[in-house]
Design an enzyme around this catalytic site. Structure first.
Site, PDB file in Angstrom:
ATOM      1  N   ASP A 197       0.889  -1.324   0.001  1.00  0.00           N
ATOM      2  CA  ASP A 197       0.395  -0.175  -0.280  1.00  0.00           C
ATOM      3  C   ASP A 197       1.044   1.492  -0.214  1.00  0.00           C
ATOM      4  OD1 ASP A 197      -2.376   1.570  -0.192  1.00  0.00           O
ATOM      5  OD2 ASP A 197      -3.034   0.467   1.748  1.00  0.00           O
ATOM      6  N   TRP A 198       0.540   2.112  -0.282  1.00  0.00           N
ATOM      7  CA  TRP A 198       1.348   3.254  -0.851  1.00  0.00           C
ATOM      8  C   TRP A 198       1.860   4.279   0.533  1.00  0.00           C
ATOM      9  CZ3 TRP A 198       0.322   1.064  -4.516  1.00  0.00           C
ATOM     10  CH2 TRP A 198       0.484   1.366  -5.773  1.00  0.00           C
TER      11      TRP A 198
END
Length: 835
Positions: free
Chosen positions: A253-254
């Site tokens: 995930d970012w």
């Protein structure tokens, strides 16, 4: 997956074998191309490939014929690499709406449309679907997930992934695993025992890997049982890759990747976003120092190259799809999914018949969301559709001229929101000298440029100020409020009048994400006249001292229309309803209630909307309420109104679909994918806030309807509930432990669709298990008086539990009651099976 069983014959089997042979040959060629490309790369090139080069892409490596791999957010639409309305996106209904169709094939068609959109925008990988569970209705992002049930989630997710990949675009199934709430999601340690972890939270991922073969998985921010998911070698390397055989790429995930050695050893292939990541030079240095074996890096690179080969950006490797499916009409499909997902939970039959479809006569429409519909959820699910059909638009087009009236009645929010209706805006970018270095259009007053998502010619280094400028033509006369959201210096002017010229600073205790998600601040009011256009401008000077979590420019020019006395607005709606044959009230949540980034505090509708519904229902007994919310809300007036239709976040064609259903042109097709409570106090599982950084999933196996059954509590509307415009008799049920066949008849006056739901209930249990659980489902359609038959496969897993002592799936012999049901609490037929 539940489905009507097709006929089988020798020709079909031969064709299938040929297809499998061709696919196997293509896989072999791709693997050979991957190995050849890998052999040409040095260590620095390998490690560079594993980190984002920017916000949304991986670097090209021309020396091996590898083009840049482009990713994009978008569970309901494909935004592309720029957060802009210059390249609009089809906006489908929310994932809760898609799950409410209980139709994996419709989900597959949705996926094919999204692949079509991705290819149009030059996107190779879609960062979707979200298959976390509705553990509690307080989860703020539940509109982006499918259901409280792992089987239904896995079936809809399978269809979605198959559809996207039918179009030659990769999927990234997320968030693996346990990201079931937003509170402290970056750091929370979710403590989940092995059985619920396997039987609930991992189950949708496992089903999708087995049945759809996804090309990507996204690991979550959170920890599970003390280990950060990007470093969780047991769940990633041993379970996901080892047990399940997943061969795709694993992306963080970012901003979730935090440890070079921990992440690569834990099975994380790609760290996003770039250009600053824990991979690249840091990973190359770790290999050279002996901390990481180069073979471990090779494994990750191989997974990325395999993805590139599948999507067609690696020379010498045939793309997995060379002929995409036929073009799909996005407007038509968005409209179909919306109406198929609408759930009619109440439809009272009174002297003149049922409240819906609408009777002939006048209709009084009220609710701010009827005019300004909320068609999608906030956060990374957001896209910019080319157009939006509101309920007011849809009903105006569908009803006879002069039969529809509209008043606001109640507004769900009294908070300033990004300038939208009536505004025409653009962004002018300047450097420190004041020179213009670029311009860009804006769909509303929100500037949200992340990474390289900047107007042409603009860089973060050169950018010093942005002016949001344009015009505003108000719809209403009166005092309009204007303001700002975000940190830094602002100069706000409306109609030549300076409302504010100052600085919004971040206090010492302020979360750094306040710049992104902070509250709007009113800066002044201006008296305006409806229809008279004024010039507006908000100049924002960047705070270069503020160290954002990633390169980004995020602030908003916000606005609020004239505030009228709430009692006066409700009285106006009451008068309109009293004079009409039918009253339709649209109520809604807001982005400050349901969005990515935070969990809900309660389930109440915001503002005076409950008061509006009560008052209108008292004035007109034929009151229909449309609930425009992505997940459950309390409806204290539910017994006082004639009909309730749940529209979720219905996408860009929501108003047209609503008109189809209210007028009876189409039947509402949805069934509840999650339980709707009477009140939050009744909900069995509500905890989303960690204690000392840990959140114990103390309820174990018992979430959703499993928990309601265990507690003996009665919800407002149970899992699987939903009414149509016809009736059904369930005539016969025969079953083995492998499949069940149900015969049923449409006993009503019109053609309709029924979702046959199959639940298993142990007759006498020797282990702790829920009282019953979903084991299969299928949809049927029939004309009035027609009898149809459907066969549904029963998965072996439905009869098994995860044995914690043996660390293996173990069958429990039974016997079991098999229930063919209209909903969880409305079983129609029962038989007994013994596996």
């Amino acid at each position: 997956m539940a489905a009507q069983r097709p006929p089988r014959g020798g020709t079909a089997v031969a064709d299938t074998n040929a297809v499998h042979t061709d696919a196997a040959h293509a896989d072999t060629v791709r693997e050979e191309a991957v190995e050849a490309a890998l052999a040409k790369l040095d260590l620095d090139a390998k490690t560079r490939l594993l980190g984002g080069q920017d916000m949304w892409s991986l670097p090209a490596l021309p020396e091996i014929g590898l083009a840049s791999l482009v990713m994009s957010d978008g569970p309901i639409g494909v935004r592309g690499v720029r957060w802009t309305a210059d390249d609009p996106s089809v906006a489908l209904p929310s994932p809760t709406a898609l799950a409410a169709t209980w139709d994996p094939e419709l989900a597959r068609r949705a996926g094919r449309l999204l692949a079509q959109e991705a290819r149009r925008k030059g996107v190779h990988v879609l960062l979707a679907p979200t298959v976390n569970l509705h553990r509690t209705p307080l989860g703020g992002r539940h509109f982006e997930a499918y259901s409280e049930d792992p089987y239904l989630t896995g079936a809809i997710g399978t269809g979605y992934v198959q559809g996207v990949q039918d179009g030659g675009v990769g999927t990234t199934v997320k968030h693996f695993v346990g990201n079931d709430a937003e509170t402290d999601r970056f750091t929370v340690d979710n403590e989940i025992a092995p059985r619920p972890l396997r039987e609930l939270y991992l189950a949708p991922f496992e089903a999708i890997v087995a049945n759809a073969h996804p090309w990507g998985i996204m690991t979550a921010y959170n920890q599970v049982n003390g280990v950060t998911m990007t470093e969780h070698r047991h769940l990633v390397n041993e379970v996901l890759r080892g047990e399940w055989g997943f061969d795709g790429y694993n992306v963080s995930d970012w901003m979730a990747a935090r440890s070079t050695t921990g992440d690569i050893e834990g099975g994380l292939d790609v760290a996003m976003p770039g250009p600053r990541t824990v991979y690249g030079e840091a990973l190359a240095a770790a290999v050279r120092s002996g901390e990481v074996a180069e073979a471990t890096v090779d494994t990750a690179v191989r997974n990325v190259l395999r993805l590139a080969a599948r999507v067609g950006v690696l020379d010498g490797a045939p793309a997995a799809v060379t002929e995409p499916p036929a073009a799909i009409d996005g407007d038509a499909l968005a409209r179909e999914i919306a109406r198929r997902g609408f759930v009619l939970v109440r439809n009272e039959v009174r002297d003149e018949g049922a409240a819906l479809p609408l009777r002939a006569g006048s209709v009084a429409l009220s609710g701010a969301a009827a005019r300004d519909a909320r068609v999608l959820g906030g956060g990374s699910a957001q896209v910019f559709p080319e157009h939006v059909v509101s309920p007011l638009d849809g009903l105006t087009a569908a009803l006879p001229e002069g039969s529809l009236s509209y008043v606001i009645g109640a507004d769900p929010s009294d908070e300033l929101a990004p300038a939208d209706q009536g505004f025409t805006l653009r962004a002018v970018c300047r450097d420190a000298s004041g020179a213009v270095i670029g311009e860009g259009s804006l769909p509303n007053g929100q500037v949200q440029w992340i990474g390289d998502d900047l107007p042409a010619g603009v860089t973060h280094e050169a950018l010093a100020s942005i002016e949001v400028t344009g015009t505003f033509t108000p719809r209403e006369s009166g005092e309009h409020s204007f303001g700002t959201r975000g940190l830094g210096a602002y100069a706000l002017t409306v109609g030549g009048r300076v409302l504010f010229d100052g600085v919004q600073s971040m206090g010492p205790e302020t979360d750094p994400f306040e710049a992104f998600f902070g509250s709007p601040v009113e800066r002044g009011k201006v008296a305006l006249t409806a229809g008279e256009t004024v010039e507006v401008s908000l100049r924002h000077t960047l705070d270069k001292e503020f160290a954002a979590p990633l390169p980004a420019v995020m602030f908003s020019f916000v606005h609020l229309g004239p505030r009228r006395d709430p009692d006066e607005l409700i009285a106006e709606a009451v008068a309109s309803a009293r004079a009409a044959d039918t009253a339709v009230v649209v109520v809604a949540t807001t982005e400050r209630v349901e969005s990515e980034g935070f969990d809900r505090k309660d389930l109440a509708l915001p503002g005076r909307q409950d008061d509006l519904v009560r008052a209108v229902a008292a004035a007109n007994p034929n009151t229909v309420v449309v609930v425009n919310a992505g997940s459950p809300v309390e409806m204290p007036w539910r017994e006082d109104v004639a009909a309730i239709l749940l529209s979720w976040f219905p996408g860009q064609e929501g108003g047209a679909a609503l008109a189809d259903v209210l007028t009876g042109a189409e039947e509402p097709g949805g069934r509840l994918p999650t339980t709707w409570p009477v009140a939050l106090a009744d909900v069995p599982v509500t905890e989303v806030t960690p204690t000392d950084g840990r959140l114990a999933y103390a309820e174990g196996l018992f979430i959703g309807y499993r928990a309601w059954d265990r507690a003996g509590a009665v919800p407002a509307y149970p899992f699987g509930h939903g009414l149509g415009y016809t009736t059904w008799s369930y005539d016969a049920l025969t079953a083995t432990a492998e499949s069940a066949t149900v015969r049923l008849t449409n006993t009503g006056p019109r053609t309709g669709r029924e979702v046959v739901q199959l639940y298993l209930a142990p007759v006498a249990d020797t282990v702790e298990r829920p009282a019953r659980w979903l084991a299969g489902f299928a949809s049927v359609e029939a004309a009035p008086g027609e009898t149809v038959e459907v066969t549904v496969d029963l998965p072996r897993r439905a009869f098994e539990i995860w044995n914690e002592e043996q660390a293996a799936w173990t069958p429990i012999p039974g016997p079991y009651d098999l229930l063919a049901a209209h909903s969880l609490t409305d079983p129609r037929l029962t038989t007994r099976v013994t596996p």
